[in-house]
Design an enzyme around this catalytic site. Structure first.
Site, PDB file in Angstrom:
ATOM      1  N   ARG A  51      58.952  35.473  -8.298  1.00  0.00           N
ATOM      2  CA  ARG A  51      60.054  35.333  -7.447  1.00  0.00           C
ATOM      3  C   ARG A  51      59.453  34.884  -6.493  1.00  0.00           C
ATOM      4  O   ARG A  51      57.641  35.145  -5.987  1.00  0.00           O
ATOM      5  CB  ARG A  51      60.700  35.705  -7.142  1.00  0.00           C
ATOM      6  N   GLY A  52      59.812  34.442  -4.881  1.00  0.00           N
ATOM      7  CA  GLY A  52      58.780  33.996  -4.140  1.00  0.00           C
ATOM      8  C   GLY A  52      58.176  32.785  -3.722  1.00  0.00           C
ATOM      9  O   GLY A  52      57.542  32.266  -5.514  1.00  0.00           O
ATOM     10  N   ALA A  53      58.666  31.918  -2.477  1.00  0.00           N
ATOM     11  CA  ALA A  53      57.960  30.908  -3.064  1.00  0.00           C
ATOM     12  C   ALA A  53      57.191  30.323  -3.746  1.00  0.00           C
ATOM     13  O   ALA A  53      56.601  30.102  -4.226  1.00  0.00           O
ATOM     14  CB  ALA A  53      58.264  30.049  -1.632  1.00  0.00           C
ATOM     15  N   ARG A 104      63.972  27.035 -10.448  1.00  0.00           N
ATOM     16  CA  ARG A 104      64.964  27.289  -9.881  1.00  0.00           C
ATOM     17  C   ARG A 104      64.836  26.065  -8.727  1.00  0.00           C
ATOM     18  O   ARG A 104      63.974  25.756  -8.566  1.00  0.00           O
ATOM     19  CB  ARG A 104      64.229  28.406  -8.512  1.00  0.00           C
ATOM     20  N   GLN A 143      64.749  42.500  -2.362  1.00  0.00           N
ATOM     21  CA  GLN A 143      63.681  43.156  -2.506  1.00  0.00           C
ATOM     22  C   GLN A 143      62.681  43.298  -1.071  1.00  0.00           C
ATOM     23  O   GLN A 143      61.526  43.379  -1.753  1.00  0.00           O
ATOM     24  CB  GLN A 143      63.650  41.148  -2.268  1.00  0.00           C
ATOM     25  N   ASP A 191      61.127  29.625   2.079  1.00  0.00           N
ATOM     26  CA  ASP A 191      61.475  28.946   0.683  1.00  0.00           C
ATOM     27  C   ASP A 191      61.125  27.606   0.773  1.00  0.00           C
ATOM     28  O   ASP A 191      61.228  26.695   0.279  1.00  0.00           O
ATOM     29  CB  ASP A 191      62.375  29.211   0.359  1.00  0.00           C
ATOM     30  N   ASN A 242      65.345  29.936   4.398  1.00  0.00           N
ATOM     31  CA  ASN A 242      64.862  30.983   3.215  1.00  0.00           C
ATOM     32  C   ASN A 242      66.095  32.058   2.989  1.00  0.00           C
ATOM     33  O   ASN A 242      67.180  31.922   2.647  1.00  0.00           O
ATOM     34  CB  ASN A 242      64.176  31.944   4.588  1.00  0.00           C
ATOM     35  N   LYS A 243      65.700  33.151   1.994  1.00  0.00           N
ATOM     36  CA  LYS A 243      66.954  34.373   2.136  1.00  0.00           C
ATOM     37  C   LYS A 243      67.559  34.385   2.361  1.00  0.00           C
ATOM     38  O   LYS A 243      67.603  34.632   3.615  1.00  0.00           O
ATOM     39  CB  LYS A 243      65.580  35.406   1.652  1.00  0.00           C
TER      40      LYS A 243
HETATM   41  O1  MRU Z   1      65.678  34.603  -4.431  1.00  0.00           O
HETATM   42  P1  MRU Z   1      63.750  35.197  -4.306  1.00  0.00           P
HETATM   43  O2  MRU Z   1      63.449  36.407  -4.474  1.00  0.00           O
HETATM   44  O3  MRU Z   1      62.450  34.494  -4.368  1.00  0.00           O
HETATM   45  O4  MRU Z   1      63.008  34.725  -2.472  1.00  0.00           O
HETATM   46  C1  MRU Z   1      62.677  34.000  -1.907  1.00  0.00           C
HETATM   47  C2  MRU Z   1      62.102  35.245  -0.851  1.00  0.00           C
HETATM   48  O5  MRU Z   1      61.192  35.778  -1.047  1.00  0.00           O
HETATM   49  C3  MRU Z   1      62.173  34.969  -0.338  1.00  0.00           C
HETATM   50  O6  MRU Z   1      63.143  34.006   0.520  1.00  0.00           O
HETATM   51  C4  MRU Z   1      60.450  34.675   1.391  1.00  0.00           C
HETATM   52  O7  MRU Z   1      61.137  34.866   2.210  1.00  0.00           O
HETATM   53  C5  MRU Z   1      60.082  33.584   0.996  1.00  0.00           C
HETATM   54  S1  MRU Z   1      59.238  33.071  -0.418  1.00  0.00           S
HETATM   55  C6  MRU Z   1      57.518  34.431   0.302  1.00  0.00           C
END
Ligand code: MRU
Length: 326
Positions: free
Chosen positions: A46-48, A83, A188, A229, A238-239
């Protein structure tokens, strides 16, 4: 070990299973695109930026397992939508698939795909380090930085965006402390950000998401840095929870920064056009295996939110620090 990498002998994508951290560090291998899609959907990876690399290596798997260009294309189509919110997944898939198309057979396609996918993985680390260079100039010795979710090496291939800025600043001799928000519902922040910072001996204090206003009001935070993201023309996706921290930071004159590679930019799009992933209600009804809400309660569980540029002091990229004009 990198968060994600190609294992040539096994012709597999090898990744850290992030759903098991911090209690267990386990590597998993995906040999087929459907296994990788499952790993993406279940947030093993996970994570962009890490999703960009996953999409990239996924195209290599498609070339190995499919027996025609059309079959590769159909697997790639599924992979790309595993996703929806982070733009990096489709960026990685498209870039590698376009490279693969230079091949005449699927075997040749695999070679071109692997070359490009490895390039994306290497670039990710190099780009993170540049973001770290620029971003670290914004931090002062003694700063306490609040962050949300995990925008560290676990969200990328190997260094991190928001946490990469902190790593670089510490590498330059600045004393920096981190306040990590737990990041409900999947934590996370508490599971991953604290784990990777403690691993690097970076001082970190864990708080619940709802404590950010209190800690900023108490003057305990000098800066906020989060990842992204997707950066769109009006701001940043973002999250979930990021917008709340941005409002709180602005109310307390705490500079709010976003650290993101250009591969997360989608400046043609408006946030209104982007699908915000809604995740399973069970993420709120259960905490692990523990039921914490009535089974029949109505649940709203968007994984991301939108923060307008008005609330963002600057976006830190590999090409420099951009101050949005609003
Ligand atoms: O749902 P996730 O864990 O894939 O969420 C993405 C993220 O980790 C974040 O939103 C993050 O801040 C950006 S990715 C470096």
């Amino acid at each position: 070990m990198r968060t994600i990498e190609w294992h040539e002998d096994k012709e597999a994508v090898k990744l850290i299973d992030q759903t098991l951290l911090p209690r267990e560090y386990k590597l998993v291998e995906c040999k087929r695109v459907d296994e990788l899609i499952d790993a993406i959907k279940s947030l093993k990876v996970r994570g962009a930026p890490a999703l960009g690399a996953a999409g990239a290596f996924g195209v290599v798997l498609a070339c190995i397992n499919a027996n025609s260009k059309e079959a590769v294309e159909s697997e790639v189509r599924e992979l790309k939508i595993a996703r929806p919110t982070a733009v990096n997944l489709s960026y990685g898939v498209d870039r590698v698939f376009n490279a693969a198309l230079r091949g005449k057979t699927t075997a040749e396609m695999k070679l071109y795909a692997l070359e490009e996918a490895n390039r994306i993985a290497e670039e990710d680390i190099a780009v993170n380090k540049k973001i770290g260079e620029y971003g670290s100039e914004l931090l002062k010795d003694g700063d306490v930085v609040l962050t949300h979710c995990n925008a560290g090496r676990l969200a990328c291939v190997g260094w991190g965006t928001a946490l990469g800025v902190i790593r670089t600043a510490i590498g330059k001799g600045k004393r920096i402390e981190v306040i990590a928000c737990e990041t409900r519902p999947l934590n996370q922040g508490s599971r991953l950000t604290t784990w990777e910072l403690l691993h690097d001996n970076i001082p970190v204090t864990l708080i619940t998401d709802s404590m950010s206003a209190a800690v900023m009001r108490a003057g305990r935070v000098n800066k906020v840095i989060v990842g992204a993201d997707r950066v769109v023309k009006e701001g940043v996706l973002n999250k979930i929870g990021t917008y709340m921290h941005a409002l709180v930071a602005n109310a307390h004159n705490v500079p709010f920064y976003v650290a993101a590679p250009l591969s997360s930019f989608d400046m043609e799009s408006s946030y209104k056009e982007i699908e915000i992933e809604e995740r399973n209600p069970e993420e709120l009804i259960y905490f692990g295996s523990e039921q914490i809400a009535p089974l029949d309660v109505n649940v709203y569980n968007p994984a991301f939110d939108f923060t307008p540029f008005e609330l963002i002091e600057a976006v830190i990229t590999e090409n420099g620090v951009v101050h949005p004009v609003t």
